[in-house]
Scaffold this active site. Structure first.
Site, PDB file in Angstrom:
ATOM      1  N   GLY A  47     -49.402  14.789  -6.387  1.00  0.00           N
ATOM      2  CA  GLY A  47     -49.901  13.408  -6.400  1.00  0.00           C
ATOM      3  C   GLY A  47     -51.079  13.148  -6.712  1.00  0.00           C
ATOM      4  O   GLY A  47     -51.206  13.559  -7.757  1.00  0.00           O
ATOM      5  N   PHE A  48     -50.974  11.449  -6.695  1.00  0.00           N
ATOM      6  CA  PHE A  48     -51.894  11.365  -7.337  1.00  0.00           C
ATOM      7  C   PHE A  48     -53.376  11.799  -7.153  1.00  0.00           C
ATOM      8  O   PHE A  48     -53.883  12.308  -8.149  1.00  0.00           O
ATOM      9  CB  PHE A  48     -52.314   9.654  -7.073  1.00  0.00           C
ATOM     10  CG  PHE A  48     -54.087   9.038  -7.036  1.00  0.00           C
ATOM     11  CD1 PHE A  48     -54.360   8.809  -8.266  1.00  0.00           C
ATOM     12  CD2 PHE A  48     -54.477   8.071  -6.253  1.00  0.00           C
ATOM     13  CE1 PHE A  48     -55.366   8.646  -8.265  1.00  0.00           C
ATOM     14  CE2 PHE A  48     -55.527   6.778  -6.117  1.00  0.00           C
ATOM     15  CZ  PHE A  48     -55.873   8.208  -7.574  1.00  0.00           C
ATOM     16  N   LYS A  63     -44.386  14.497  10.058  1.00  0.00           N
ATOM     17  CA  LYS A  63     -44.439  16.274  10.539  1.00  0.00           C
ATOM     18  C   LYS A  63     -45.225  17.134   9.599  1.00  0.00           C
ATOM     19  O   LYS A  63     -45.619  17.867   9.752  1.00  0.00           O
ATOM     20  CB  LYS A  63     -43.091  16.797  10.269  1.00  0.00           C
ATOM     21  CG  LYS A  63     -42.120  16.159  11.105  1.00  0.00           C
ATOM     22  CD  LYS A  63     -39.943  16.269  10.596  1.00  0.00           C
ATOM     23  CE  LYS A  63     -40.045  17.569  11.014  1.00  0.00           C
ATOM     24  NZ  LYS A  63     -39.131  18.380   9.934  1.00  0.00           N
ATOM     25  N   GLY A  98     -52.462  27.955   9.842  1.00  0.00           N
ATOM     26  CA  GLY A  98     -51.781  29.536   9.550  1.00  0.00           C
ATOM     27  C   GLY A  98     -51.868  31.005   8.800  1.00  0.00           C
ATOM     28  O   GLY A  98     -52.491  31.381   8.953  1.00  0.00           O
ATOM     29  N   TYR A 151     -48.676   6.968  10.281  1.00  0.00           N
ATOM     30  CA  TYR A 151     -49.291   7.848   9.419  1.00  0.00           C
ATOM     31  C   TYR A 151     -50.958   7.974  10.116  1.00  0.00           C
ATOM     32  O   TYR A 151     -51.632   9.377   9.936  1.00  0.00           O
ATOM     33  CB  TYR A 151     -49.251   6.496   8.342  1.00  0.00           C
ATOM     34  CG  TYR A 151     -50.826   6.830   7.677  1.00  0.00           C
ATOM     35  CD1 TYR A 151     -50.539   8.354   6.545  1.00  0.00           C
ATOM     36  CD2 TYR A 151     -51.742   6.697   7.056  1.00  0.00           C
ATOM     37  CE1 TYR A 151     -51.004   8.926   5.195  1.00  0.00           C
ATOM     38  CE2 TYR A 151     -53.325   7.160   6.127  1.00  0.00           C
ATOM     39  CZ  TYR A 151     -52.434   8.165   5.725  1.00  0.00           C
ATOM     40  OH  TYR A 151     -53.367   8.363   4.311  1.00  0.00           O
TER      41      TYR A 151
END
Length: 324
Positions: free
Chosen positions: A14-15, A95, A106, A149
């Protein structure tokens, strides 16, 4: 020769993730980028594929995450970050902020790695405190269109602190304010790429509401420096990283038109529900704890970004997908 430290960067295509990959490569780390490419792009990291200290895993962190070998650090930047994306895929957004963060915490616990979580100024919602300090709890609508979000990020912070307090995990939380620079997508719906692409195409710049709402824009190199310092610090509570130079959206549109040399043409549209009216970080903690503050002015950063967008448009001149 000492063995390189190993860092996993989710959302690595991503950016922001791709710029972090560049920074950690420059610092001589072994970098493992992970991305499901739902909003990321391999073009952002293709220049790294030839390096022996770089790996890429095509994977969704909302599912079980396995990385062989030891890890020193994990940076969790996997998440849609623009309204056009998280309104299109709200379930995936929730999610990755919940299940994805749980999986990576974890993994960090198993590997005994320090983990930095990318949170956002959106945890403050439409703030009643200005500028926003880290102790402010926010004004967020959990059932509004932006809730997918905002609440994903708020949960992300909560579970991270639970792992820190209950398991003693080394955690860091960065609250990122508006950031811009090369590798932003022209069609990702955020203010700067929208204005710049509209200006370069000679279109009206879309103003939502009356344009009096404010934002504070930080150039990506400054942001990456702040994140790097936070990761290596001893501070576990959230830290704002952003540029406190505040400007109204209408003034910003004027700056973009002046920079691109086009006539100012504005098209006013209805303000989206729960759109924040004010956004400016208080960076006192970043200054005191990290010795960090932004160095690149908005005028300098915008010039660098314009060069990138102009080059991008040249390459894609026969491909109209970028205007969708």
């Amino acid at each position: 020769m000492a063995e390189r430290k190993r860092v996993l960067i989710t959302g690595g295509a991503g950016f922001l993730g791709s710029h972090l990959c560049d920074r950690f490569i420059a610092e001589d780390y072994h970098v493992i980028a992970m991305d499901n490419l739902i909003t990321g792009d391999l073009k952002n990291i293709e220049h790294l594929f030839k390096l022996e200290q770089f790996e890429f895993y095509h994977h969704d962190v909302s599912k079980f995450v396995f990385v062989p070998g030891h890890l020193d650090y994990i940076l969790h930047f996997a998440s849609p970050a623009s309204p056009i994306d998280y309104l299109r895929i709200p379930i995936q957004t929730l999610k990755v902020g919940s299940l994805g963060t749980h999986n990576l915490l974890g993994l960090a616990k198993e590997k005994k790695a320090r983990i930095l979580i990318a949170s956002t100024s959106e945890v403050y919602g439409d703030p009643e405190v200005h500028p926003q300090i880290e102790e402010y709890w926010g004004n967020v609508n959990p059932v509004g269109p932006r809730g997918c979000y905002d609440e994903a990020k708020r949960f992300q912070e909560a579970i991270t602190m639970a792992y820190h307090m209950h398991h003693g995990l080394e955690t860091r939380i960065v609250r990122i304010f508006n950031t811009y620079g090369p590798r932003m997508r022209l069609n990702d719906g955020r203010v700067l790429p929208a204005f710049m692409s509209q200006a370069l195409r000679g279109e009206e710049l879309s103003i939502f509401g009356d344009g009096s709402q404010t934002r504070s824009f930080c150039y990506v190199d400054d942001l990456v420096e702040g994140i790097y310092r936070l990761l290596l610090s001893d501070y576990a509570l959230p830290v704002n990283i952003g540029n406190p130079d505040e400007i109204t959206i209408k003034q910003f549109a004027e700056e973009i038109c002046q920079l691109t040399g086009v006539e100012l043409k504005l098209g006013y549209q209805q303000l989206p529900e729960n759109d924040p009216q004010k956004r400016r970080p208080d960076i006192t903690k970043a200054k005191e704890i990290l010795g960090w503050e932004p160095k690149i002015s908005r005028s300098e950063g915008l010039e660098k970004t314009l060069i990138y967008f102009n080059e991008f448009l040249k390459v894609t001149s026969n491909n109209k997908e970028y205007i969708n």
